[in-house]
Design an enzyme around this catalytic site. Structure first.
Site, PDB file in Angstrom:
ATOM      1  N   ARG A 182      27.842  40.285  33.971  1.00  0.00           N
ATOM      2  CA  ARG A 182      26.951  41.382  33.638  1.00  0.00           C
ATOM      3  C   ARG A 182      27.580  42.387  32.675  1.00  0.00           C
ATOM      4  NH1 ARG A 182      23.247  43.447  38.050  1.00  0.00           N
ATOM      5  NH2 ARG A 182      24.049  41.478  38.792  1.00  0.00           N
ATOM      6  N   THR A 183      28.762  42.875  33.033  1.00  0.00           N
ATOM      7  CA  THR A 183      29.383  43.905  32.210  1.00  0.00           C
ATOM      8  C   THR A 183      29.693  43.348  30.817  1.00  0.00           C
ATOM      9  OG1 THR A 183      30.322  44.897  34.170  1.00  0.00           O
ATOM     10  CG2 THR A 183      31.282  45.551  32.080  1.00  0.00           C
ATOM     11  N   LYS A 230      49.055  30.217  30.597  1.00  0.00           N
ATOM     12  CA  LYS A 230      50.158  29.442  30.039  1.00  0.00           C
ATOM     13  C   LYS A 230      51.425  30.281  29.964  1.00  0.00           C
ATOM     14  CE  LYS A 230      46.832  27.286  26.952  1.00  0.00           C
ATOM     15  NZ  LYS A 230      46.365  27.616  25.613  1.00  0.00           N
ATOM     16  N   ARG A 275      38.829  44.320  30.402  1.00  0.00           N
ATOM     17  CA  ARG A 275      38.771  44.346  31.865  1.00  0.00           C
ATOM     18  C   ARG A 275      39.988  43.613  32.397  1.00  0.00           C
ATOM     19  NH1 ARG A 275      33.887  43.169  35.944  1.00  0.00           N
ATOM     20  NH2 ARG A 275      33.433  45.262  35.158  1.00  0.00           N
ATOM     21  N   HIS A 280      36.194  52.687  35.903  1.00  0.00           N
ATOM     22  CA  HIS A 280      35.165  51.919  35.212  1.00  0.00           C
ATOM     23  C   HIS A 280      34.263  52.965  34.561  1.00  0.00           C
ATOM     24  CE1 HIS A 280      32.559  48.865  33.999  1.00  0.00           C
ATOM     25  NE2 HIS A 280      32.225  48.301  35.135  1.00  0.00           N
TER      26      HIS A 280
END
Lengths: 428, 327
Positions: free
Chosen positions: B68-69, B96, B118, B148
């Protein structure tokens, strides 16, 4: 060839010396005269110490030179050299090296390496349990024979209470000192900061005060039952200090140290995720800091240590919780302790005692004093020198310190190990 | 390197990055809300594009899964005519053995103008903002439990659309405050915007120790906590919290803290119900509420696009509703 250190202000807390006087050293590197030379003494060298404080070389109960195991961070050579540049001539190294110090060979290796460089000497602490796994006791007698000055599981918790009891009983049988870092692994969890105002604000997983006090309470009960001599390392909370004070009042053989940074920083110094303030145990509240200072003043705390943990710069270039904990602390040990004198918390002899005679007594070594016959490990510092800590002044391989930019009062100018000048400050 | 909230402001106090709500002033938040208001209409047009960020490269850098974000950021950037690249590191380089800063370095070498980040660690966006050259901008799309900020802005935007004035409101935030970056940012924003009473409702196991220092009142009981409130914000309860001895069971949690018609009756008649999504129906919220007349959960999503456009426009071009030419 003998040596005389003239005109300095000698502070030797073990012998209650606090006066301007001369110090005479023989060619083998021992103290042979204080105030007056012994008969027939001839000095071939004179060190002018006027205006300076002359004190025993400092004794730091906890330093991780990173060798063996993490030589990319630092080595015994680099850190023993950094130590003497900060007036420290005796170090204690916890056994959480790789391999662990749980065999006489490892204990000897560390001492031999330190001896070879002729800078600060390193006394190993032996593992309390094999591999620090908390299951089988390490061969403590053999490690003691090999030069270990105490026994500890370092930061690895011994969760099995029966193993803990046996370890303490066994150590008590041979009058060995155990070093304990009380920390509950479940309450600590993935915590990386004091559980309080700042961890709440920044959303950092917290380490509650109870992580320390719950295990401290257990350990005190076992110490009382076994009669072992125990030293608590880097306690961080006000309540823990009260518990130690009560235990001492009850006659238990317990001592404690604090780290220099816990006497100057709080959780608020983390600001916005300053990873240089990521330490274990965490920096706690202002109330805790005041209580630790009070405990130092009242003599509950027997030593101030650096808990030196040098890191490569990448170790701190990560999100706070993913950064590696620890401060490169050797070179701020004396300056931060002298700040307590500036703050009128301690007298200068008291401060020096916490860095010399008292820690030496905890590990039972003949250092930290300048009586007749003592090894001439000597620190000279200029109490009036004002200076600012900058990265280029650091001798340690680890430049990870939150104290860059701090102004200090008092700077080491000369350090002698066994009568030999191993450090002299080059003024630029 | 401890420049704190100053890091996200330039010398003249304008937003340079958007990392946290904490420390911003009321006018900055109002600028974002007003600018977002002016962008709302764009989404309703036939041609949903303005050329504000034409020629700019925006990288959606998600070290943690999110649909969503990430999608709303992508739509927002595209409506501003930016070129958008989605980079999901969870399934890419860091697996990796590449470090966070190595990943950032190589993407910056591709001349990225704006990173939307994020990450699961609190403070990750700060680290990146400190590390990158000053002309590269960062928007924090959620860092660990810390912040946020765009979610807080879309929440306050939604509240303002329905309630108008912030200074007469009672707002309750319900659920897992401890692990919630949404709650932390929203609490800061509501305090800055002058909301007189902010309540958090949860069992002690889901509240941070010093939560009251953030400027909230705590409640452990829904009927008391919801009494007379204008806004209820329900937080998502991660299913894995059931295993950490934080709550006994989903059933007991729903009985005590799940939002139902009965519990909502304690609030004001015109209460609005919000949720940052994704919802756990039947765990923290009953479907009759989520889909009911008091719910503004879907408008929140729509508003999220305008708010994110506003934040991007502000930090990339200094465009505000006050100084911007009509588009």
């Amino acid at each position: 060839m003998g040596m005389v250190i003239t005109g300095g202000h000698l502070i030797d807390p073990a012998h209650k010396v606090n006066a301007v006087t001369d110090l005479y050293l023989d060619k083998k590197g021992f103290v042979v005269g204080v105030g007056a030379p012994p008969e027939g003494f001839k000095a071939t060298r004179t060190l002018d110490a006027s205006g300076k404080i002359v004190c025993p070389g400092l004794v730091d109960l906890r330093c991780r030179p990173r060798e063996p195991g993490l030589e990319y961070k630092a080595t015994i050579e680099s850190e023993a050299r950094a130590a003497v540049s900060a007036g420290i001539t005796t170090l204690c190294c916890p056994p959480d090296t790789d391999p662990v110090i749980d065999t006489p060979a490892m204990a000897q290796l560390i001492q031999q390496r330190a001896w070879r460089f002729g800078m600060a000497f390193i006394h190993p602490l032996g593992a309390l349990t094999r591999g620090l796994k908390g299951k089988h006791l390490a061969d403590m007698e053999a490690l003691d024979e090999a030069g270990c000055v105490g026994f500890t599981n370092a930061l690895e918790p011994i969760t099995d209470t029966l193993v803990m009891r046996r370890a303490l009983e066994y150590a008590a049988s041979f009058d060995l000192t155990v070093f304990l870092h009380p920390s509950d692994p479940w309450l600590t969890g993935d915590g990386c900061a004091h559980e309080g105002e700042v961890s709440t604000r920044l959303g950092l997983p917290g380490i509650p005060e109870a992580a320390e006090t719950v295990v401290l309470a257990r350990d005190l009960a076992l110490i009382e039952q076994t009669g072992v001599r125990a030293h608590f390392c880097q306690l961080s909370s006000a309540r823990a200090m009260t518990m130690v004070m009560e235990a001492q009042a009850r006659g238990l053989r317990v001592s404690t140290d604090v780290t220099a940074h816990h006497l100057h920083l709080t959780e608020h110094d983390i600001g916005f995720f300053n990873t240089q303030c990521h330490v274990v145990p965490p920096l706690r509240s202002h109330r805790d800091l005041e209580a630790l200072r009070q405990a130092v003043k009242e003599g509950v705390v027997a030593a101030i240590c650096s808990d030196h943990q040098p890191h490569e710069s990448d170790a701190k270039l990560a999100p706070f919780s993913a950064s590696e904990p620890g401060i490169s602390g050797l070179e701020t040990l004396l300056p931060l302790t002298l700040k307590l004198v500036d703050n009128r918390l301690l007298s200068l002899p008291e401060a020096i005692s916490l860095l010399t005679a008292q820690p030496a007594a905890i590990i039972g070594v003949d250092s930290g004093h300048l009586g007749i016959g003592a090894t001439a490990d000597v620190c000279l510092f200029d109490p009036d020198a004002h200076w600012t800590l900058t990265e280029d002044k650091l001798a340690s391989r680890g430049h990870n310190t939150p104290f860059l930019g701090w102004e200090f009062h008092g700077r080491v100018t000369h350090t002698l190990v066994g009568g030999k000048l191993v450090f002299e400050l080059v003024q630029t | 390197m401890n420049e704190g909230e100053g890091l996200q402001l330039d010398d003249e106090g304008r937003l340079r990055h958007f990392l946290t709500i904490e420390g911003l002033n009321r006018q900055t938040l109002l600028d974002i809300l007003d600018t977002a208001e002016s962008f709302i209409s764009i989404g309703e047009r036939e041609i949903k594009k303005v050329p504000l960020l034409r020629g700019k490269t925006v990288v959606n850098l998600f070290f943690e899964a999110s649909t969503r974000t990430r999608t709303t950021f992508e739509i927002a950037a595209k409506r501003l005519s930016a070129d958008v690249i989605n980079f999901n590191v969870g399934i890419s380089a860091t697996n990796k053995g590449e470090t966070l800063l190595d990943t950032i370095n190589s993407l910056e070498a591709m001349h990225t103008d704006l990173f939307i980040v994020r990450h699961s660690d609190s403070g990750a966006a700060y680290l990146i903002a400190r590390y990158l050259p000053p002309h590269v901008r960062i928007i924090n799309a959620g860092d660990g439990r810390h912040a946020h900020p765009t979610q807080a802005m879309l929440d306050t935007f939604t509240i303002r659309r329905y309630k108008g004035d912030f200074t007469q409101l009672k707002v309750a935030i319900v659920g897992d405050i401890l692990h919630s970056r949404v709650a932390r940012s929203l609490i800061h924003a509501l305090n800055i915007l002058g909301v007189p009473e902010i309540r958090v409702i949860a069992p002690k196991t889901l509240l941070p120790t010093a939560v009251e220092k953030l400027g909230v009142h705590t409640f452990h009981d829904m009927s008391q906590g919801l009494e007379g409130v204008d806004v209820v914000v329900m937080l998502r309860l991660q299913r894995e919290r059931m295993h950490g001895a934080l709550i006994p069971s989903a059933q007991e949690y729903f009985n005590l803290f799940g939002l139902t018609r009965d519990k909502l009756a304690a609030a004001k008649d015109d209460v609005i119900v919000m949720h940052p999504g994704p919802m756990n129906r039947g765990l923290e919220i009953d479907s009759s509420i989520a889909d009911g007349p008091r719910s503004v959960i879907l408008p929140q999503v729509t508003n999220g696009i305008a708010v994110r456009m506003a934040v991007m426009a502000l930090i990339m071009g200094g465009q505000t509703a006050r100084n911007r030419r009509p588009v």
